[in-house]
Design a protein around this motif. Structure first.
Motif, PDB file in Angstrom:
ATOM      1  N   UNK A 135      78.549  -1.885 114.394  1.00 17.61           N
ATOM      2  CA  UNK A 135      77.889  -2.326 113.166  1.00 17.61           C
ATOM      3  C   UNK A 135      77.551  -3.812 113.302  1.00 17.61           C
ATOM      4  N   UNK A 136      76.661  -4.145 114.243  1.00 18.08           N
ATOM      5  CA  UNK A 136      76.371  -5.563 114.512  1.00 18.08           C
ATOM      6  C   UNK A 136      75.819  -6.275 113.279  1.00 18.08           C
ATOM      7  N   UNK A 137      76.442  -7.408 112.978  1.00 23.83           N
ATOM      8  CA  UNK A 137      75.974  -8.241 111.881  1.00 23.83           C
ATOM      9  C   UNK A 137      76.378  -7.787 110.496  1.00 23.83           C
ATOM     10  N   UNK A 138      77.034  -6.622 110.380  1.00 23.90           N
ATOM     11  CA  UNK A 138      77.347  -6.092 109.050  1.00 23.90           C
ATOM     12  C   UNK A 138      78.543  -6.769 108.405  1.00 23.90           C
ATOM     13  N   UNK A 139      79.621  -6.940 109.165  1.00 20.11           N
ATOM     14  CA  UNK A 139      80.856  -7.477 108.595  1.00 20.11           C
ATOM     15  C   UNK A 139      80.842  -8.992 108.733  1.00 20.11           C
ATOM     16  N   UNK A 140      80.341  -9.637 107.688  1.00 11.37           N
ATOM     17  CA  UNK A 140      80.275 -11.080 107.610  1.00 11.37           C
ATOM     18  C   UNK A 140      80.752 -11.501 106.230  1.00 11.37           C
ATOM     19  N   UNK A 141      81.910 -12.129 106.161  1.00 10.55           N
ATOM     20  CA  UNK A 141      82.445 -12.531 104.873  1.00 10.55           C
ATOM     21  C   UNK A 141      81.703 -13.703 104.273  1.00 10.55           C
ATOM     22  N   UNK A 187      77.390   0.104 100.834  1.00 11.44           N
ATOM     23  CA  UNK A 187      77.127  -1.300 101.181  1.00 11.44           C
ATOM     24  C   UNK A 187      77.438  -2.223  99.996  1.00 11.44           C
ATOM     25  N   UNK A 188      77.176  -1.758  98.776  1.00 14.04           N
ATOM     26  CA  UNK A 188      77.485  -2.547  97.595  1.00 14.04           C
ATOM     27  C   UNK A 188      78.993  -2.768  97.472  1.00 14.04           C
ATOM     28  N   UNK A 189      79.766  -1.718  97.716  1.00 16.10           N
ATOM     29  CA  UNK A 189      81.223  -1.835  97.680  1.00 16.10           C
ATOM     30  C   UNK A 189      81.711  -2.818  98.737  1.00 16.10           C
ATOM     31  N   UNK A 190      81.143  -2.700  99.929  1.00 12.17           N
ATOM     32  CA  UNK A 190      81.552  -3.562 101.041  1.00 12.17           C
ATOM     33  C   UNK A 190      81.215  -5.017 100.760  1.00 12.17           C
ATOM     34  N   UNK A 191      79.992  -5.279 100.324  1.00  8.16           N
ATOM     35  CA  UNK A 191      79.571  -6.660 100.092  1.00  8.16           C
ATOM     36  C   UNK A 191      80.440  -7.343  99.037  1.00  8.16           C
ATOM     37  N   UNK A 192      80.823  -6.599  97.992  1.00  5.59           N
ATOM     38  CA  UNK A 192      81.687  -7.183  96.967  1.00  5.59           C
ATOM     39  C   UNK A 192      83.039  -7.563  97.552  1.00  5.59           C
ATOM     40  N   UNK A 215      88.250   1.516 104.975  1.00  5.69           N
ATOM     41  CA  UNK A 215      87.778   2.896 105.085  1.00  5.69           C
ATOM     42  C   UNK A 215      86.328   3.050 104.625  1.00  5.69           C
ATOM     43  N   UNK A 216      85.885   2.220 103.706  1.00  5.09           N
ATOM     44  CA  UNK A 216      84.454   2.182 103.380  1.00  5.09           C
ATOM     45  C   UNK A 216      83.677   1.804 104.637  1.00  5.09           C
ATOM     46  N   UNK A 217      84.204   0.829 105.386  1.00  5.68           N
ATOM     47  CA  UNK A 217      83.575   0.405 106.638  1.00  5.68           C
ATOM     48  C   UNK A 217      83.563   1.532 107.657  1.00  5.68           C
ATOM     49  N   UNK A 218      84.660   2.285 107.758  1.00  2.00           N
ATOM     50  CA  UNK A 218      84.699   3.419 108.687  1.00  2.00           C
ATOM     51  C   UNK A 218      83.652   4.462 108.336  1.00  2.00           C
ATOM     52  N   UNK A 219      83.437   4.698 107.045  1.00  2.00           N
ATOM     53  CA  UNK A 219      82.396   5.633 106.639  1.00  2.00           C
ATOM     54  C   UNK A 219      81.037   5.192 107.128  1.00  2.00           C
ATOM     55  N   UNK A 220      80.739   3.896 107.019  1.00  2.86           N
ATOM     56  CA  UNK A 220      79.462   3.365 107.513  1.00  2.86           C
ATOM     57  C   UNK A 220      79.383   3.464 109.031  1.00  2.86           C
ATOM     58  N   UNK A 221      80.511   3.259 109.698  1.00  7.76           N
ATOM     59  CA  UNK A 221      80.536   3.359 111.161  1.00  7.76           C
ATOM     60  C   UNK A 221      80.242   4.785 111.616  1.00  7.76           C
ATOM     61  N   UNK A 222      80.870   5.767 110.979  1.00  3.70           N
ATOM     62  CA  UNK A 222      80.621   7.170 111.331  1.00  3.70           C
ATOM     63  C   UNK A 222      79.151   7.507 111.138  1.00  3.70           C
TER      64      UNK A 222
END
Length: 401
Positions: A135-141, A187-192, A215-222
């Protein structure tokens, strides 16, 4: 709130919820022929029905704080006994439906974990890959979460809650009622959540920190690896192969629970958010997208038991099943450890077991299976009351001879 879908510390319901989730643990066994026996308070006992367990279920619902309880027990020979107690609807006083549908909340994490481990078994990802690789670039706090970065965490760490991702669910800060009819994209859940400080900074020792965001992130990864929606992957790769007829991942906009089902309840709250004993609010209908891959699914107790049985024999290869059971310390209770989407625990009878549990508004569920194939899933229709009593019956049902 969706207690089973957030950390179990730092809130009125926090510690109790994690305890509940952890107690839902257990191993896996062979699939056998199944016959069904059911019993309620006015039913004539049938073969396999345990009077002591029935009496304990009746005690849970006696004061009305928990309107109803339903439980399915699968013995080591594959025989199924279903139990009910209380009422399924406090308005009509209808009976609790035998083996009815319930929101299984964080039991969903086992399904998300299996989908991820299946991809590992197919060589499409490695458990020690960084999240950034897929998930390149997705997980950025951002803000307080500025140190969060997908390159600092692995797939394995998401699965066993050692990624450091926040335990908070910011979009549930005011509880479920203000957002019960809102639909949320993952993505909305993750960004928050990415705006919140991580459990520990990069470079610090990794420890267990329960994270629904992981686990929200794992769902996006799958979804990224397969190119298909998570709900479809879980349906085609887990639900159908396991022969689960009464388990499903609700689609966009689906706020109902399939019939038959009991209704779920919350305590009415004061202006300060304190529960008012004896006053219940019906929370059966809400949009579960707030939980996503961490807790969106619905099933019947007997279907969850079938899932646990299929997990060992059909859903994962031996290597991935072994990985699933590699555990880390949790500080939940002495002797409890978390694997990759499952909790390892010792029951009061000394048996080590694997499984999960969950708390969604209106429902608390616990599911487990012992090494010799005895499986138990229990659900109660108020997740804010009777938690330890439900766990006690759950433990006794697993230990029963």
């Amino acid at each position: 709130m969706l207690k089973g879908l957030r950390t179990r510390t730092g809130s009125v319901r926090g510690r109790r919820g994690v305890v509940a989730a952890a107690l839902a643990a257990v191993a896996v066994a062979s699939l056998g022929a199944v016959s069904v026996a059911s019993a309620g308070p006015s039913d004539k006992p049938r073969p396999g029905h345990d009077r002591a367990l029935q009496a304990e279920l009746e005690a849970i619902v006696k004061d009305g704080s928990v309107p109803g309880v339903l439980m399915s027990v699968r013995d080591r020979n594959g025989r199924v006994t279903d139990y009910t107690a209380g009422v399924g609807d406090i308005r009509t006083k209808s009976k609790v439906p035998v083996d009815g549908h319930v929101r299984i909340a964080s039991i969903t994490k086992m399904f998300t974990a299996v989908a991820t481990l299946q991809l590992a078994g197919e060589g499409k990802l490695a458990l020690d890959d960084t999240v950034e690789k897929h998930l390149p670039g997705l997980i950025r706090g951002t803000g307080d979460g500025a140190s969060v970065h997908g390159g600092n965490m692995t797939v394995r760490q998401l699965l066993n809650h050692t990624s450091g991702m926040t335990s908070e669910m910011p979009l549930l800060s005011q509880g479920i009622l203000p957002v019960k009819d809102r639909y949320f994209e993952a993505r909305e859940l993750l960004d928050a959540s990415l705006t919140r400080e991580p459990a520990f900074a990069p470079g610090q020792e990794r420890v267990f920190s329960y994270s629904n965001t992981g686990y929200i992130t794992l769902g996006l990864l799958v979804q990224k690896v397969t190119g298909r929606p998570l709900a479809e992957v879980i349906t085609e790769k887990i639900i159908k192969p396991a022969g689960l007829k009464e388990t499903y991942y609700p689609g966009p906009g689906d706020r109902e629970i399939r019939s038959p089902h009991p209704r779920g309840y919350l305590f009415e709250k004061t202006d300060k958010g304190e529960p008012i004993p004896g006053k219940l609010v019906d929370i059966t209908r809400f949009d579960p997208s707030i939980a996503g891959a961490a807790g969106q699914m619905i099933a019947t107790p007997s279907d969850i038991n079938k899932f646990l049985v299929a997990l060992e024999s059909r859903l994962l290869k031996p290597r991935e099943l072994a990985e699933m059971r590699k555990t880390v310390e949790t500080a939940l209770f002495p002797g409890w450890r978390y694997g990759l989407g499952v909790i390892e625990m010792k029951l009061s009878c000394g048996i080590t077991a694997y499984g999960h549990g969950g708390d969604a508004d209106g429902f608390q569920t616990r599911a487990a299976i012992t090494p010799d194939g005895r499986a138990v899933t229990i659900a109660a229709t108020n997740d804010e009351a009777g938690v330890m009593e439900v766990i006690s019956v759950f433990d006794k049902a697993l230990c029963a001879k």
